[in-house]
Structures are given as structure tokens and as C-alpha cells.
Design an enzyme around this catalytic site. Structure first.
Site, short mmCIF file in Angstrom:
data_model
loop_
_atom_site.label_atom_id
_atom_site.label_comp_id
_atom_site.label_asym_id
_atom_site.label_seq_id
_atom_site.Cartn_x
_atom_site.Cartn_y
_atom_site.Cartn_z
N HIS A 74 0.84 -1.20 0.00
CA HIS A 74 0.00 0.00 0.00
C HIS A 74 0.86 1.24 0.00
CE1 HIS A 74 -3.76 2.12 0.32
NE2 HIS A 74 -3.34 2.81 1.36
N HIS A 76 0.86 5.54 -1.34
CA HIS A 76 0.41 6.77 -1.99
C HIS A 76 1.68 7.58 -2.22
CE1 HIS A 76 -3.74 5.80 -1.03
NE2 HIS A 76 -3.46 5.79 0.26
N GLN A 79 2.27 11.35 -1.25
CA GLN A 79 2.29 11.77 0.15
C GLN A 79 3.70 11.80 0.73
OE1 GLN A 79 -0.74 9.64 2.40
NE2 GLN A 79 -2.27 10.05 0.82
N ARG A 101 -5.87 15.13 6.67
CA ARG A 101 -6.36 14.93 5.33
C ARG A 101 -6.49 16.25 4.57
NH1 ARG A 101 -12.17 12.43 3.44
NH2 ARG A 101 -12.82 14.47 4.23
N TYR A 140 -4.96 7.68 -7.11
CA TYR A 140 -6.21 8.35 -7.42
C TYR A 140 -6.02 9.80 -7.88
CZ TYR A 140 -5.70 9.52 -2.42
OH TYR A 140 -5.23 9.90 -1.19
N HIS A 226 -11.59 3.41 -3.54
CA HIS A 226 -11.00 4.21 -2.47
C HIS A 226 -11.51 3.75 -1.10
CE1 HIS A 226 -10.52 7.45 0.44
NE2 HIS A 226 -9.37 7.64 -0.18
N HIS A 253 -9.42 0.74 0.88
CA HIS A 253 -9.37 1.18 2.28
C HIS A 253 -10.65 0.74 2.97
CE1 HIS A 253 -6.96 4.81 0.60
NE2 HIS A 253 -6.10 4.07 1.27
N HIS A 290 -6.02 -1.47 6.08
CA HIS A 290 -6.18 -0.99 7.45
C HIS A 290 -7.06 -1.95 8.28
CE1 HIS A 290 -4.07 2.59 6.39
NE2 HIS A 290 -5.03 3.02 5.58
N ASP A 341 2.17 3.23 2.95
CA ASP A 341 1.06 4.18 2.90
C ASP A 341 1.53 5.62 2.67
OD1 ASP A 341 -1.40 5.41 3.12
OD2 ASP A 341 -1.98 4.43 4.96
#
Length: 472
Positions: A74, A76, A79, A101, A140, A226, A253, A290, A341
Site C-alpha cells: 500500500h 500513496h 504523500q 487529510r 487516485y 477508495h 481502504h 487498514h 502508505d
């Protein structure tokens, strides 16, 4: 950055496809004098333990203890740009996942394809240094924004593909369906429009990417939802039907935050995982990311379905998500993997360390991962779980040093401070629990050595991207 080290030594290795390790992790334990042979497609073709001197005459010595490469299930990538920049508390004291977020969304709006490639190239090299050899990119950032007016979904996806090719890491790209801002919402917020997609648009993107990456080494596709709050039940059925027809991995998720659970109950009358078990046909290609807030009945249902759970301990700790019920799921035989993540950490040993330590802190016990496992070593049981779940996360043969699996491995530096003087039988334990673990001497993907130290050009591009105001 060149993915393959074009030296005379590596050229000889590629031709010979024979490696020798005085110590290697085979079938859940350390084995001695291991001859590792790779076929022309980069798959382990033969593994011989206790090899004799005459058997290894033309094999390349690997120069340290050898561990399998691990899947990061996992990621992203974008980030990575805010790692370390969200650690000042809010003035009102209400700092949590939801406030984090908002900061993440602000950065997501600004990223161009070129910036995403720069961020991901550095990140993927860091992941190789953290002993990951494959990454599942939960992606995404599909659409144009005011900062990237010409960006298309294919442009953004191919930026990640190019980053993986430059670094040499394997990539399972997961174009992600994102349709609404919450269970009762009709659509997305203004700051979420960049994520907007439909089952048809994701299916088309997967097909376009399959064509664009045909012939590229170590790139494959899956799909992601998502979250239940972000997709409709009908859309979920449509996209998972597409994935099932192509035998693609499916990621989502789920149950990361208590508010998400409460909202799901209010809207559907069921908790998120319970709803998914009742309304989707979960199977071994499903990966639930998660699942932090799950009941025992839900965990039992996931285990019975054959699906896997992706635990992201360092991100879950950083965001204040909570502590996963390891004994209720993993020690009962549930399939699970780890992901980095948000990339506040980029090594699987750190994910396993925090997973085990969170259990010790909440249960007042030691070696929780040793309970119910095949080994008395917590680290051994956790590593074997990661190898067992690799196929589910990626739809690729990434199960470790076994015949028929991709020839991924890392060579440890036994003279490093974390490992020096440690008896051979405890090297994996020290790698996980003697922080920081030893950096690898070498990393191999499909039998070829890849560079795992970020070069100055990658660092410069990353730094320049951030200085352009991306983190503002």
C-alpha cells in the site's frame, strides 16, 4: 538514474544466473551454503541448500546474509512530499486524521505529472533501500487541476510507471475509483475533483495502461476502490466484475477510522467490513487496507473469505488511527501484508517492529507475533506472513526464495552495527528489532541488481519539486 548497474560484474551475473549465499532465508528458516539459480525470465529455477564447493565454482558470492524481497502492499507516492511536515499540533488541539487529510488534499491539488515522477523516483529508490522489491501504488490523482491544467489520467499514471522503471522496483499500479465525499453525498467536494472517476473510466485507464506498459519489465495492473464511503454499491459491483474478468488484484481502504464506521452504520445499518462481506464476493485477490476498527466476527469473515488485510503500522500510528487486532486475525491464520502508505517510514522492518511493539504496549506481553505461529521468532512469523500474501496483493509470484517465484532478494551487511556479532540464527530478529536495521548491500529484482541508493540527480529533482511550493 539507471535501474541496472551496468558493470562488468553484473553483466557476468546476468549471463551466469547463479548466485551463492553462505546464509539465506529459505522456507521460513535460515539455510546454509545456498546455491540460487535464476532462469532467463528472472524466476528462481533451482535452490540448493548445503551446496558443496564443486557446485558453486561459477556462482557469484553475494557477500552477506540473503533475505527475500518484500512487497509493499500500500503506497500513496505523492504523500512522500509531506513526510515530516504535519507534525505541529492544531491551535484548537483537535488534530487528527481528518485535519491531516486537509493538508494532504492541498498538496494533491498542486502535483503535476513531472513533479509526481520526481517524488516517486526518489521514493521508490528509498523503498528498495528499505528492502521492498515491489510496490502496490494506490493511485487516485487522475485529473487536471489549476496547477496541472494539461494533466490526464494516463499522464499521471505513466509518471509513476516511469519512476518505477527508473528506480528498478516492481510496480503493481492500482487506478482507484473515487466518486463521492461520503456515504450520503451525491458527489465530490471541490478539493476532491482531481480524484473523480467512474467504473468505466477506471476500466478504460487500466486497458490504456496495459497497452502503454506492454513489454515493460515488472509492471502490472490491478484496481482499487477508495473506500465504501467513496463509491456506490453499484459502482463497486461494476468495477470488481471488471477486475474478476481479468483476474486483477482488488484493493480498498476500509474501517480505518471510528467516524467511518459510525457513518457506515448510520447509512447502511452495518459496519464497513460486515457490509462488504454481505454485499461483495470477497476472495483471495481482495486486499482490505487498514481494517483497524473491526470486530472479531468481521475478522473471522475476512479470514474465511480468503481475502487479505494490509496493515500500515507507521502511518496508522502517525495518523492516530488505532491498533490492529493482531491476535484476533493474524495469529488465527489470517492472510496479511504491510504497506508504507503515507511513507513516514520506508522500510518493512520498521513496519513489522511497530506492529509488534503496538501489540506489546496494548497487551502488556512480549513476542505477540510468536503466539500461534510456526516459529518461536516473532520476526520469522511476520516475514513469512508477508511472503505468503504477496501473490494476493500483486497477482505475481513474489513468495520468496522458492522455485517458481520471481528472483527478488536483498543482501544484508552482517558487519553493520545492527547485525555485527549477532549469531546467524538471530540475524532476522536483529534486523527487525535492533533499530535501525542494516541497510542492504545489494538488492536484486528478477535476478538483476538494482541501484538502491538515491543518486544526486533524483535528490535534486525531488528537492526542486518541493521548493516549487508543492509543500506550501
Amino acid at each position: 538514474m539507471l535501474a541496472l548497474l551496468c558493470t562488468r560484474e553484473v553483466e557476468m551475473v546476468t549471463k551466469a544466473n547463479r548466485f551463492f549465499a553462505s546464509q539465506a532465508w529459505v522456507q521460513g528458516a535460515w539455510a546454509k551454503d545456498v546455491l540460487l539459480e535464476v532462469d532467463a525470465s528472472g524466476i528462481w529455477s533451482r535452490i540448493t541448500c548445503n551446496a558443496t564447493a564443486d557446485m558453486i565454482l561459477d556462482a557469484l558470492p553475494l557477500g552477506g546474509p540473503v533475505l527475500p524481497g518484500v512487497v509493499n502492499a500500500h503506497s500513496h507516492a505523492f504523500q512522500r512530499a509531506i513526510a515530516g511536515l504535519t507534525e505541529h499540533g492544531a491551535a484548537n488541539g483537535q488534530d487528527n486524521f481528518w485535519s491531516w487529510r486537509e493538508r494532504m488534499y492541498a498538496v494533491a491539488q498542486r502535483i503535476t505529472p513531472e513533479q509526481l515522477e520526481a517524488i516517486a523516483t526518489l521514493l521508490y529508490t528509498e523503498l528498495l533501500a528499505g528492502s521492498y522489491t515491489q510496490v502496490c501504488e494506490f493511485h487516485y490523482l487522475h485529473n487536471a487541476s489549476s496547477y496541472a491544467p494539461k494533466a490526464s489520467a494516463l499522464d499521471m499514471s505513466m509518471a509513476l510507471v516511469r519512476a518505477a522503471q527508473r528506480s528498478g522496483i516492481g510496480l503493481t499500479l492500482l487506478p482507484t475509483l473515487y466518486m463521492r465525499s461520503g456515504f450520503s453525498a451525491d458527489g465530490l467536494r471541490s478539493d476532491q475533483q482531481r480524484f473523480a472517476s467512474t467504473p468505466d473510466s477506471i476500466a478504460r485507464l487500466v486497458q490504456d495502461l496495459q497497452a502503454a506498459t506492454r513489454g515493460m519489465a515488472h509492471v502490472n495492473l490491478g484496481v482499487a476502490l477508495h473506500s465504501l464511503r467513496a463509491v456506490t454499491p453499484q459502482a463497486l459491483r461494476e468495477l470488481t466484475g471488471f477486475a474478476d474478468a481479468q483476474q486483477l488484484p482488488i484493493h480498498t481502504h476500509i474501517a480505518e477510522q471510528p467516524q467511518e464506521v459510525q457513518d457506515c452504520i448510520a447509512q447502511t445499518g452495518q459496519r464497513p467490513i460486515a457490509w462488504l462481506l454481505a454485499h461483495a464476493s470477497l476472495h483471495e485477490r481482495w486486499n482490505l487496507v487498514h481494517a483497524t476498527h473491526a470486530t472479531q466476527a468481521e475478522l473471522d469473515g475476512v479470514r474465511a473469505s480468503g481475502a487479505s488485510i494490509v496493515i500500515c503500522p507507521t502511518t496508522e500510528a502517525n495518523l492516530g488511527d488505532g491498533v490492529f487486532d493482531y491476535l484476533g486475525y493474524c495469529a488465527q491464520g489470517g492472510s496479511w501484508s504491510v504497506g508504507s502508505d503515507s511513507h513516514v517510514s520506508r522500510a518493512w522492518s520498521e513496519e513489522l517492529r511497530l506492529l509488534e511493539y503496538s501489540q506489546r504496549l496494548t497487551r502488556g506481553q512480549r513476542n505477540v507475533a510468536a503466539q500461534g505461529g510456526a516459529s518461536t521468532s516473532s520476526a520469522a512469523n511476520m516475514l513469512q506472513a508477508l511472503l505468503s500474501s504477496a501473490q494476493a496483493a500483486t497477482a505475481l509470484p513474489l513468495g520468496g526464495l522458492q522455485v517458481g517465484q520471481r528472483a527478488d532478494c536483498v543482501v544484508l551487511d552482517a558487519a553493520s552495527p545492527a547485525l555485527c556479532g549477532v549469531p546467524g540464527a538471530h540475524l532476522l530478529d536483529a534486523q527487525v528489532f535492533s533499530s535501525p536495521g542494516a541497510a542492504p548491500r545489494a538488492v536484486y529484482v528478477a535476478g538483476c541488481m538494482v541501484e538502491h541508493v538515491p543518486d544526486s540527480a533524483a535528490i535534486h529533482r525531488f528537492s526542486g519539486t518541493l521548493q516549487d511550493g508543492l509543500r506550501a
